[in-house]
Design an enzyme around this catalytic site. Structure first.
Site, short mmCIF file in Angstrom:
data_model
loop_
_atom_site.label_atom_id
_atom_site.label_comp_id
_atom_site.label_asym_id
_atom_site.label_seq_id
_atom_site.Cartn_x
_atom_site.Cartn_y
_atom_site.Cartn_z
N LYS A 47 3.69 -12.37 18.65
CA LYS A 47 3.84 -13.08 19.94
C LYS A 47 4.65 -14.38 19.74
CE LYS A 47 2.76 -14.20 24.22
NZ LYS A 47 4.07 -14.49 24.72
N GLY A 78 -0.71 -12.42 16.82
CA GLY A 78 -0.33 -13.81 17.10
C GLY A 78 1.05 -14.10 16.51
N GLY A 87 0.83 -1.21 0.00
CA GLY A 87 0.00 0.00 0.00
C GLY A 87 0.86 1.26 0.00
N ASN A 125 -2.81 -8.49 0.28
CA ASN A 125 -3.76 -9.17 -0.62
C ASN A 125 -4.14 -8.29 -1.82
OD1 ASN A 125 -5.42 -7.31 0.53
ND2 ASN A 125 -7.05 -8.75 1.11
N TYR A 158 -14.46 1.75 9.70
CA TYR A 158 -13.02 2.01 9.81
C TYR A 158 -12.67 2.43 11.25
CZ TYR A 158 -8.48 4.17 8.66
OH TYR A 158 -7.14 4.51 8.60
N THR A 160 -6.40 -2.86 -1.85
CA THR A 160 -6.31 -1.44 -2.20
C THR A 160 -4.89 -1.04 -2.58
OG1 THR A 160 -6.00 -0.90 0.14
CG2 THR A 160 -8.25 -0.79 -0.73
N GLY A 161 -3.94 -1.95 -2.39
CA GLY A 161 -2.56 -1.68 -2.77
C GLY A 161 -2.24 -2.40 -4.07
N ASP A 165 -4.09 -13.04 2.59
CA ASP A 165 -5.13 -12.28 3.25
C ASP A 165 -4.93 -12.44 4.76
OD1 ASP A 165 -7.44 -11.31 4.40
OD2 ASP A 165 -8.72 -12.01 2.75
N LYS A 216 -10.49 0.21 13.99
CA LYS A 216 -9.20 0.65 14.55
C LYS A 216 -9.27 0.76 16.06
CE LYS A 216 -6.70 1.16 10.80
NZ LYS A 216 -5.45 0.43 10.56
#
Ligand code: NAD
Length: 324
Positions: free
Chosen positions: A111, A108, A16, A38, A151, A41-42, A62, A155
């Site tokens: 971590k 995840g 992106g 994925n 959105y 939008t990029g 994704d 966030k």
């Protein structure tokens, strides 16, 4: 050469606008980069100049699905998410999924690897703010069922999840609240004010300003934003921390400045203002200055000039084949 701050980084949303600059800058600093995207939008075009470098790898995936990376990773920059209102209104469920499931998977991964994790949050968590300028301890004013909520709330949830991983799973996390950032590689039709105004001015179309144009934004040039994000990544600060340029200007001033800088004679046309469009937006950046030693350096006219020059060349290129 001194050792890089990080040896191997994952940048989600790396194809992106912001992600591509982060990949580039990390490589310059000697960090190996795995870019995961994925291409919702990029585009691979944004990182085409990095392909072929041994330290750079692009993985189409994704983030809302299971994510696996083999080998060590010591930094995860989680930037995957549609970001412009046109994009997230076109992909509302994908936006909520990447903010929730995508963030869960990225956390995840961090971590599992013992990596530092930086969440790309946004000034949109402040919604239509009742405090001005916005400090990090302001809780925001968001309509949870408004059109922008897909959105904003994604966030806000992502911030909460990141904080829970820090507090209950001992993950090394940080949150950056990014304010409007602009520069080369924005898509001419992504719907954000700067690419729209520049495209309209360069093609002699009317420049469409929402409402009476009195609403304000603070715009930060992309290289400044990227340095702020990496300063946070390099530190042990948890944030949340605002990264943005406190120089505030109205949408009408922005439209006029772009018209002057392009030498365009486009008229300015006032159009309907979108629902829940914030009236004001300006970061208080004292925390970034104090904790990260960061402040923006590129002045608005200089940044706009560089962006206009890029759009000027871009708009003269033949149209690419349509992507989804
Ligand atoms: P962008 O749309 O150019 O980049 C987002 C990238 O994420 C795209 O390449 C897209 O394909 C990818 N992506 C989306 N969903 C995905 C998924 N499920 N799996 C994998 N990849 C996925 O947007 P941007 O302006 O570069 O913003 C990047 C990040 O910074 C976003 O998280 C955004 O919320 C945040 N941010 C940006 C700004 C800004 O002014 N640009 C301001 C505040 C916050």
């Amino acid at each position: 050469m001194t050792a890089p701050a990080h040896r191997r980084a994952v940048v989600t949303g790396g194809a992106g606008f912001l992600g591509s600059y982060l990949c580039e800058r990390l490589l310059e600093r000697g960090t190996e980069v795995i870019c995961m995207d994925n291409f919702l939008t990029g585009s691979p075009d944004n990182v085409a100049h990095l392909l072929g470098r041994p330290a750079f790898r692009i993985v189409e995936c994704d983030l809302t699905e299971f994510v696996h990376v083999s080998g060590d990773v010591d930094l995860v920059l989680h930037f995957a998410s549609a970001a412009s209102p046109v994009d997230y209104l076109r992909h509302p469920i994908e936006t909520l999924k990447v903010g929730s499931l995508g963030t869960l998977h990225a956390l995840g991964l961090a971590k599992e690897k013992g990596a530092r994790f930086v969440l790309a949050s946004t000034s949109e968590v402040y919604g239509d703010p009742l405090e001005h300028p916005q400090r990090e301890d302001y809780w925001g004013n968001v309509n949870p069922v408004g059109p922008r909520s897909v959105y904003d709330e994604a966030k806000r949830f992502a911030e909460s999840l990141t904080t829970a991983y820090r507090n209950s799973r001992e993950a090394d996390t940080a949150i950056v609240r990014i304010f409007n950032t602009y520069g080369p590689r924005m898509r001419p039709h992504d719907g954000r004010a700067i690419p729209t105004f520049i495209r309209q001015a360069l093609s002699g179309e009317p420049i469409t300003v929402a409402g009476d144009g009195g609403q304000t934004r603070s715009i930060c040039y992309v290289t400044d934003t990227v340095e702020g994000i990496l300063a946070l990544a390099d530190s042990d600060f948890t944030g949340p921390v605002n990264i943005g340029n406190p120089a505030e200007l109205s949408m009408l001033e922005l439209a006029r400045t772009i018209r002057d800088l392009t030498g365009s004679s486009s008229p300015i046309e006032f159009v309907e203002r979108p629902a829940d469009d914030p009236a004001v937006r300006r970061p208080d950046t004292s925390l970034a200055a104090e904790r990260l030693g960061w402040r923006p350096r590129v002045d608005v006219v200089d940044g706009l000039r560089r962006t206009i020059a890029w759009f000027h060349d871009k708009l003269r290129e033949p149209a690419p084949l349509a992507r989804r």
